[in-house]
Write an enzyme that holds these catalytic residues in place. Structure first.
Site, PDB file in Angstrom:
ATOM      1  CE  LYS A   1      -3.925   2.098   2.499  1.00 47.97           C
ATOM      2  NZ  LYS A   1      -4.858   1.987   3.636  1.00 47.97           N
TER       3      LYS A   1
ATOM      4  CB  SER B   1      -8.167   4.054   2.641  1.00 52.34           C
ATOM      5  OG  SER B   1      -7.340   3.367   3.588  1.00 52.34           O
TER       6      SER B   1
ATOM      7  CB  SER C   1      -8.934   1.485   5.652  1.00 45.29           C
ATOM      8  OG  SER C   1      -9.611   2.717   5.602  1.00 45.29           O
TER       9      SER C   1
END
Length: 494
Positions: free
Chosen positions: A79, A159, A183
């Site tokens: 990420k 997210s 998330s």
């Protein structure tokens, strides 16, 4: 040879050990898959094919000597919130334009220590602020799933949407992700993958771009419960560089996966039965409880009375901490710089150009609730509510509950550009209704695919555990995974 990208992480690891294929072959298979799919899915914001091949060659040398770590030769996606030395790290924001850190986050350093291979950096909501991966400076991630008979693009959740989409679409063997209010768990539920947010303090936050420091926690997204457990073992551990890191031993989480749930008590919070909850979510929840009961668990109704205050309290605490953490992005030391007539002008112009709309909204909310005259009324009150939420969970666990089962999300994935959600930020925030309590209380939570809605889209269930008892969550999630037994892979259209 089988399509190597379709192997689970555990099977890929076994194949490498048995020399059925090399780490370089496995890495090349993933690089090819990314090159073919990423123009359609937008899951990666930066790829590192040459670095990946170099890392894979080192892994092959170690494996050839019968050496290597627990993730030797396994290709992962990272990420864009985790600092990776010399590689694009921008939290999917324009304000960190061109930033390549001179240091490595502790979580990624742990993965490289154990032999993992980096394929690249994954798309996400800007600064991890979002529930749909539509706030990224690099554009939205497209879910690899589509509703039956439809060509409409869906969100992968947020997210960590890039992490979830890449894992679901076979563009990495597993991915790092972060969870501040859901998330990891929400995108995992939307994409038929497994995601765990560990206990606050289990994994180091050092070198991870901060959103809300008292809530942020790193965890993995993977295709199976066992794969998530393998990754979690590597990602975890005490870090003296992080003052919130807890110095306790890291168990072999994968060893707990097949432990079963016999003798466990599973709590069912009545407050999670929300008005207007879709019938298919209610039905799935009931089915999950039946599966756990069939394997020897006891089901017990419990009350978490302060649940209804969790979402409003979260959306005071998280923006408040964000407004403080994001004050450092001013155009002076790194990232984007928009020149102005003086230093104040430079700050204002840089932040106006560098931050997206959702990030600006949260900074303004956070600054407001921390301001003189409102601090006690909002921020202090929200922290008091947080203490009550934590106590609700403690009371349940002290009354003999071993884990709690809830839905992961209030619906399946929705469409990109959904007009109702775009016009009403609060409606978007409601996607976190089942997940934020876990962050507010610092507890571990796992999302596991358990069924599909009427349009063939994945639905997940969430298990919430006691502090630092991720092992029970992995064991219970495995029971649901086995019982669901469904094929949660997307039908390839890209």
């Amino acid at each position: 040879m089988t399509d190597l990208t379709k192997l689970s992480l555990a099977d890929a690891r076994k194949g490498l050990k048995d020399k059925s294929f090399t780490a370089l072959e496995l890495t090349d298979a993933y690089i090819g898959a990314i090159e073919a799919a990423n123009p359609s899915l937008n899951a990666y914001v930066a790829t590192t094919p040459e670095q990946a091949r170099d890392m894979a060659k080192v892994s092959d040398e170690k494996l050839g000597k019968g050496q290597g770590g627990s993730l030797e030769g396994i290709p992962l996606g990272i990420k864009d919130l985790f600092a990776t030395k010399g590689v694009h790290t921008q939290a999917a924001s324009h304000i960190l334009d061109g930033f390549k850190p001179e240091y490595e986050s502790t979580v990624t350093a742990n993965l490289w220590r154990d032999g993992a291979v980096m394929l690249g950096k994954l798309n996400m909501d800007e600064f991890a602020m979002g529930s749909s991966n539509e706030t990224s400076y690099y554009g939205p991630v497209i879910s690899p799933f589509r509703a039956d008979g439809s060509n409409a693009n869906l969100v992968p959740g947020g997210s960590s949407g890039g992490s979830a989409a890449a894992v679901a679409a076979w563009l990495c063997a597993g991915a790092t992700a972060t969870d501040t209010g859901g998330s990891i768990r929400q995108p995992a539920a939307f994409t038929g993958t497994v995601g765990i947010k560990p206990t606050y303090g289990r994994a180091s936050r050092w070198g991870t771009v901060a959103f809300a420091s008292s809530l942020d926690q790193a965890g993995p997204i993977a295709r199976t419960v066992e794969d998530a457990a393998i990754l979690m073992t590597s990602m975890s551990g005490f870090d003296p560089k992080d003052s919130t890191s807890v110095d306790i031993p890291v168990p072999d989480f994968a060893a707990a996966v097949e432990r079963g749930v016999k003798g466990l008590t599973i709590g069912v919070p009545k407050e999670y039965r929300m008005d207007g909850m879709p019938a298919e979510i209610e039905k799935l929840w009931t089915q999950g409880l039946e599966w756990l009961r069939a394997e020897g668990a006891t089901v017990k109704d419990i009350s978490l009375p302060h649940t209804k205050y969790a979402l409003p309290a979260y959306y005071i605490v998280a923006p408040a901490e964000a407004s403080s953490n994001l004050a450092r992005y001013d155009g002076v030391k790194y990232g984007l710089r928009v020149s102005g007539k003086d230093i104040t002008d430079l700050y204002e112009l840089t932040r106006a150009a560098g931050f997206g709309r959702e990030v600006k909204r949260r900074i303004m909310i956070g600054t407001y609730v921390l301001s003189a005259g409102y601090f006690d009324a909002y921020y202090v009150k929200a922290q008091q509510v947080r203490t009550l939420i934590k106590k609700d969970f403690e009371d349940a666990f002290n009354a003999g509950v071993d884990a709690i089962l809830t839905p992961a999300t209030p619906s399946a994935a929705f469409g990109i550009g959904d007009e109702a959600l775009a016009a009403d930020p609060v409606a978007m925030y409601l996607n976190d209704v089942f997940t934020v309590t876990v962050n507010m209380a610092g507890l571990p939570g796992i999302a596991v695919p358990a069924g599909k809605d009427g349009q063939g889209l994945p639905l997940g269930l969430q298990l919430i555990g006691k502090p630092f008892d991720e092992e029970t969550l992995f064991a219970a999630a495995r029971v649901i995974e086995k019982s669901a037994g469904g094929d949660f892979a997307p039908k390839r259209w890209w």
